[in-house]
Enzyme design. Structure first.
Site, PDB file in Angstrom:
ATOM      1  N   CYS A   2      38.495  40.055  34.040  1.00  0.00           N
ATOM      2  CA  CYS A   2      37.386  40.848  34.551  1.00  0.00           C
ATOM      3  C   CYS A   2      37.324  40.681  36.066  1.00  0.00           C
ATOM      4  CB  CYS A   2      36.027  40.482  33.976  1.00  0.00           C
ATOM      5  SG  CYS A   2      35.889  40.728  32.220  1.00  0.00           S
ATOM      6  N   ARG A  27      42.901  42.344  37.030  1.00  0.00           N
ATOM      7  CA  ARG A  27      42.166  41.327  36.273  1.00  0.00           C
ATOM      8  C   ARG A  27      41.683  41.839  34.920  1.00  0.00           C
ATOM      9  NH1 ARG A  27      40.533  37.050  39.551  1.00  0.00           N
ATOM     10  NH2 ARG A  27      38.969  36.524  38.022  1.00  0.00           N
ATOM     11  N   TRP A  74      38.085  42.992  31.073  1.00  0.00           N
ATOM     12  CA  TRP A  74      39.067  42.544  30.069  1.00  0.00           C
ATOM     13  C   TRP A  74      38.224  42.074  28.897  1.00  0.00           C
ATOM     14  CZ3 TRP A  74      40.354  38.154  27.283  1.00  0.00           C
ATOM     15  CH2 TRP A  74      41.618  38.183  26.669  1.00  0.00           C
ATOM     16  N   ASN A 100      31.523  38.158  34.441  1.00  0.00           N
ATOM     17  CA  ASN A 100      32.907  37.747  34.160  1.00  0.00           C
ATOM     18  C   ASN A 100      32.833  36.345  33.578  1.00  0.00           C
ATOM     19  OD1 ASN A 100      35.594  36.968  34.205  1.00  0.00           O
ATOM     20  ND2 ASN A 100      35.585  36.524  36.390  1.00  0.00           N
ATOM     21  N   GLY A 101      33.333  36.182  32.349  1.00  0.00           N
ATOM     22  CA  GLY A 101      33.295  34.862  31.713  1.00  0.00           C
ATOM     23  C   GLY A 101      32.893  34.989  30.257  1.00  0.00           C
ATOM     24  N   GLU A 486      61.345  31.987  29.820  1.00  0.00           N
ATOM     25  CA  GLU A 486      60.684  32.859  30.795  1.00  0.00           C
ATOM     26  C   GLU A 486      61.222  34.290  30.692  1.00  0.00           C
ATOM     27  OE1 GLU A 486      58.126  32.851  32.435  1.00  0.00           O
ATOM     28  OE2 GLU A 486      58.379  34.269  34.072  1.00  0.00           O
ATOM     29  N   LYS A 490      58.853  37.509  29.869  1.00  0.00           N
ATOM     30  CA  LYS A 490      58.772  38.687  30.754  1.00  0.00           C
ATOM     31  C   LYS A 490      59.022  39.955  29.956  1.00  0.00           C
ATOM     32  CE  LYS A 490      57.142  37.491  33.411  1.00  0.00           C
ATOM     33  NZ  LYS A 490      56.670  36.268  33.959  1.00  0.00           N
ATOM     34  N   GLU A 493      56.017  40.869  27.631  1.00  0.00           N
ATOM     35  CA  GLU A 493      54.839  41.342  28.361  1.00  0.00           C
ATOM     36  C   GLU A 493      54.980  42.780  28.833  1.00  0.00           C
ATOM     37  OE1 GLU A 493      52.947  38.398  31.347  1.00  0.00           O
ATOM     38  OE2 GLU A 493      55.105  38.113  31.437  1.00  0.00           O
ATOM     39  N   HIS A 509      69.987  26.480  13.735  1.00  0.00           N
ATOM     40  CA  HIS A 509      69.026  25.908  12.789  1.00  0.00           C
ATOM     41  C   HIS A 509      67.996  26.941  12.327  1.00  0.00           C
ATOM     42  CE1 HIS A 509      70.767  21.995  13.575  1.00  0.00           C
ATOM     43  NE2 HIS A 509      70.779  22.341  14.854  1.00  0.00           N
ATOM     44  N   LYS A 608      45.382  39.294  34.661  1.00  0.00           N
ATOM     45  CA  LYS A 608      46.108  38.389  35.552  1.00  0.00           C
ATOM     46  C   LYS A 608      45.564  36.967  35.522  1.00  0.00           C
ATOM     47  CE  LYS A 608      49.137  37.632  38.724  1.00  0.00           C
ATOM     48  NZ  LYS A 608      50.497  37.548  38.195  1.00  0.00           N
TER      49      LYS A 608
HETATM   50  C1  F6R Z   1      53.108  35.653  32.603  1.00  0.00           C
HETATM   51  C2  F6R Z   1      51.881  35.218  33.240  1.00  0.00           C
HETATM   52  C3  F6R Z   1      51.025  34.255  32.514  1.00  0.00           C
HETATM   53  C4  F6R Z   1      50.500  33.193  33.494  1.00  0.00           C
HETATM   54  C5  F6R Z   1      49.481  32.289  32.784  1.00  0.00           C
HETATM   55  C6  F6R Z   1      49.005  31.163  33.694  1.00  0.00           C
HETATM   56  O1  F6R Z   1      53.809  36.559  33.383  1.00  0.00           O
HETATM   57  O2  F6R Z   1      51.566  35.632  34.322  1.00  0.00           O
HETATM   58  O3  F6R Z   1      51.689  33.662  31.447  1.00  0.00           O
HETATM   59  O4  F6R Z   1      51.576  32.449  33.969  1.00  0.00           O
HETATM   60  O5  F6R Z   1      48.384  33.056  32.382  1.00  0.00           O
HETATM   61  O6  F6R Z   1      48.373  31.670  34.825  1.00  0.00           O
HETATM   62  P1  F6R Z   1      48.177  30.791  36.122  1.00  0.00           P
HETATM   63  O7  F6R Z   1      49.513  30.464  36.653  1.00  0.00           O
HETATM   64  O8  F6R Z   1      47.385  31.663  37.042  1.00  0.00           O
HETATM   65  O9  F6R Z   1      47.424  29.553  35.714  1.00  0.00           O
END
Ligand code: F6R
Length: 613
Positions: A2, A27, A74, A100-101, A486, A490, A493, A509, A608
């Site tokens: 948010c 956000r 969000w 927000n929260g 990773e 990616k 997502e 396994h 984000k």
């Molecule tokens: C993936 C991504 C998330 C963040 C996770 C932690 O692309 O962006 O998995 O890495 O939400 O966020 P931070 O680093 O802001 O604590």
């Protein structure tokens, strides 16, 4: 999670709010809305979906107001819909609020309010908090500010709230606990935001509001109080951020821009820290807690998501170079499983946003138990940065694409410096190895530039070939295993293709059962001490007709016999190679997402900065 904005001043509020919401849309983008003080009433305009829906909806409506608040959501409580969009009205219609929260004790408060005859237009916890505030205001015949203060003492959970009251045409009331709030100081105006991006075009003077603080914001006055009604002096800071950093600058997407920024951001992460002339590393955060680090029996790394993957790689590197035990923990598990923590523990917290709720609370708990916290954070002044005893910023600049790219490689750059510096302090690394590794590290920005310049077209072609796959498997060994995780994250997502990362040897396994002529299997197979082993694993996949893709070191010959779908990275020491290997995988996900026609900067259901648990 948010985004909230606010404006009070001498200009029309709506254009400022709309521009701010667009900047904060990363956000959350389930709905958007604004509340404007129109003199005799507070008008609320809100719409499900992205900010552009709100923009269309507001066209032709009355926006003649110099004060307003805005929200991009969000969803937590209640599905994305017009009804659940913020701002919400109180039952009287006199007060509008954005939040927000998460209010954890909303159910109990709602029951109390329902018994008093309150009704609710939405399914949100936020509307409950708003009516709870209004109820206190009416019953105690007090000001809104007082009612907010009383109400917040009973709230369990996290919040930033902004309120507009019909009877207070010249005031925004704001408060925070656990979610971020920045107030920008302009000329006869104040700007409010979840981060500084909405105010960057107008001012560089900002105040970061702390937990349990309440702000009474007028056009030319900012009064800060604690919940005990004591007045506090706002600590005004200068923003070190340019507007260009939060714009696309000609790229189609922020994600692509951020991938392409990596030669610079990796360099910036090491700038002033890695001195190649003296062959030294300076990390003042390490100096600050050097005695603790040298005495520590173990280092615990706490993070979520992509930052957790950086932590996993750091475990391999720190254990190898510094001969100290390292544990890597998902913050969400660590905080709830009653871990044994003592004042001998050093915790490295990794977070791009510095606001991730699980990481933040895990650290608060560990700090209370005596642990020393080293924060590795991108967003300057964020909650985790402020909570840490020592730390280092990654200096990657604002990361707007929801999928983390440049923040990850900047985290790795600083973690390598951390490991190398600690190894020299502990005397666990030979001079020869130290010099070889720092030389390779210093070359990383140039190598990443080479990957971007020479590999992108080939990667696009591979993306075209595999874009319709239903599943992907990503495999790696040793230092490349975190990169396999990773790479898979990616892809999930950005493209919504199911992908799993796995240690290459573990494949036999279980996951090998998935392999058929449809399944692309991406090997992170740069030259390292286990190279023959991973080549054998590739043979095993080929024998079962899996479709092989591999990240390979330049000059590599063996892999070309197994597949023509190779993504090349320059040959460097195996410890340093992962920071290069991830770059083609970022590009592969990006191109697959774009080819599938998806909004790669705003993937569905994600946000984000995850400020709820
Ligand atoms: C993936 C991504 C998330 C963040 C996770 C932690 O692309 O962006 O998995 O890495 O939400 O966020 P931070 O680093 O802001 O604590």
């Amino acid at each position: 999670m948010c985004g909230i904005v606010g404006y009070i001043g001498t200009d029309l509020a709506y254009p400022v709010l709309l521009d701010g919401l667009k900047k904060l849309e990363y956000r959350g983008y389930d709905s958007a809305g604004v509340a404007l003080h129109l003199g005799d009433k507070v008008a609320v305009y809100k719409k499900e979906g992205k900010v552009s829906n709100l923009e269309n909806f507001v066209q032709g409506k009355n926006v003649q107001s110099l004060v307003g608040i805005g929200h991009t959501r969000w969803a937590t409580h209640g599905e994305p819909s017009d009804r659940n969009a913020h701002p919400h009205y109180s039952n009287s219609g006199n007060i509008a609020m954005i939040h927000n929260g998460i209010i954890e004790n909303y159910a109990q408060l709602k029951e109390e309010l329902v018994q008093k005859g309150y009704t609710f237009q939405s399914d949100t916890d936020s509307e409950v908090l708003l009516n709870f505030i209004e109820d206190i205001k009416i019953n105690n015949a007090c000001t809104l500010e007082e009612a907010v203060r009383v109400a917040l003492k009973r709230i369990v959970g996290a919040y930033v709230i902004l309120l507009l009251d019909k009877d207070l045409p010249d005031t925004i009331i704001a408060a925070r606990k656990g979610s971020p709030l920045v107030i920008g100081i302009g000329k006869g105006a104040h700007y409010l935001g979840s981060d500084a991006s909405p105010m960057l075009a107008y001012t560089k003077e900002v105040v970061y509001i702390n937990d349990y603080e309440l702000a009474i914001v007028k056009a030319d006055e900012l009064i800060l109080k604690n919940l005990g009604n004591e007045t506090l002096t706002p600590f005004v800071q200068q923003l070190d951020l340019e507007l260009a950093a939060i714009e696309k600058n000609g790229f189609d997407h922020f994600m692509l821009k951020e991938i392409y920024e990596q030669p610079k951001t990796i360099f910036d992460a090491m700038r002033g820290r890695l001195d190649m002339q003296q062959q030294t590393i300076t990390l003042s955060g390490i100096d600050k807690i050097a005695d603790k680090l040298l005495a520590a029996n173990r280092i615990i790394i706490v993070a979520c998501g992509t930052s957790w993957h950086a932590g996993l790689l750091a475990e391999y590197v720190i254990e190898e170079l510094c001969r100290v035990n390292v544990e890597v923990e998902y913050a969400s598990e660590f905080r709830y499983r009653n871990p044994i923590i003592t004042d001998k523990d050093v915790i490295i917290a990794i977070s791009q946003s510095g606001e991730t709720a699980d990481t933040l609370v895990a650290l608060e708990n560990a700090k209370q138990q005596g642990a020393t916290i080293f924060g590795l954070v991108n967003v300057v002044g964020s909650s985790i940065a402020r909570l840490s005893h020592a730390g280092a910023y990654t200096h990657a600049g604002p990361e707007i694409g929801v999928a983390s790219t440049k923040a990850f490689t900047a985290q790795l750059a600083v973690l390598y410096l951390f490991a190398l510096k600690l190894a020299t302090l502990k005397n666990t690394i030979s001079q020869e190895r130290y010099h070889r590794l720092i030389n390779d590290l210093a070359e990383v920005p140039t190598h990443v530039q080479w990957i971007l310049d020479t590999q992108d077209e080939a990667i696009k072609a591979i993306a075209e070939k595999y874009k319709d796959a239903r599943d992907f498997l990503y495999l790696g060994r040793g230092y490349n295993f975190p990169i396999a995780l990773e790479g898979a994250l990616k892809l999930k997502e950005i493209s919504y293709i199911h992908a799993e990362g796995y240690p290459a040897a573990e494949m036999k396994h279980g996951p090998i059962a998935l392999v058929d002529e449809e399944l692309p299997v991406v090997f992170v197979a740069t030259k390292d001490s286990y190279h023959d082993k991973i080549v054998s694993n590739m043979q095993e996949i080929k024998a079962r007709k899996g479709r092989l893709v591999a990240v390979a070191s330049t000059g590599e010959k063996t892999l070309a016999d197994l597949t023509s779908d190779l993504l090349y990275v320059p040959l460097v020491d195996e410890v340093i190679a992962p920071i290069l290997s991830v770059v083609p995988l970022q590009l592969l996900s990006y191109h697959i997402g774009v080819l599938r026609g998806l909004d790669v900067d705003k993937p569905r259901n994600l946000a984000k900065s995850v400020t709820v648990e």
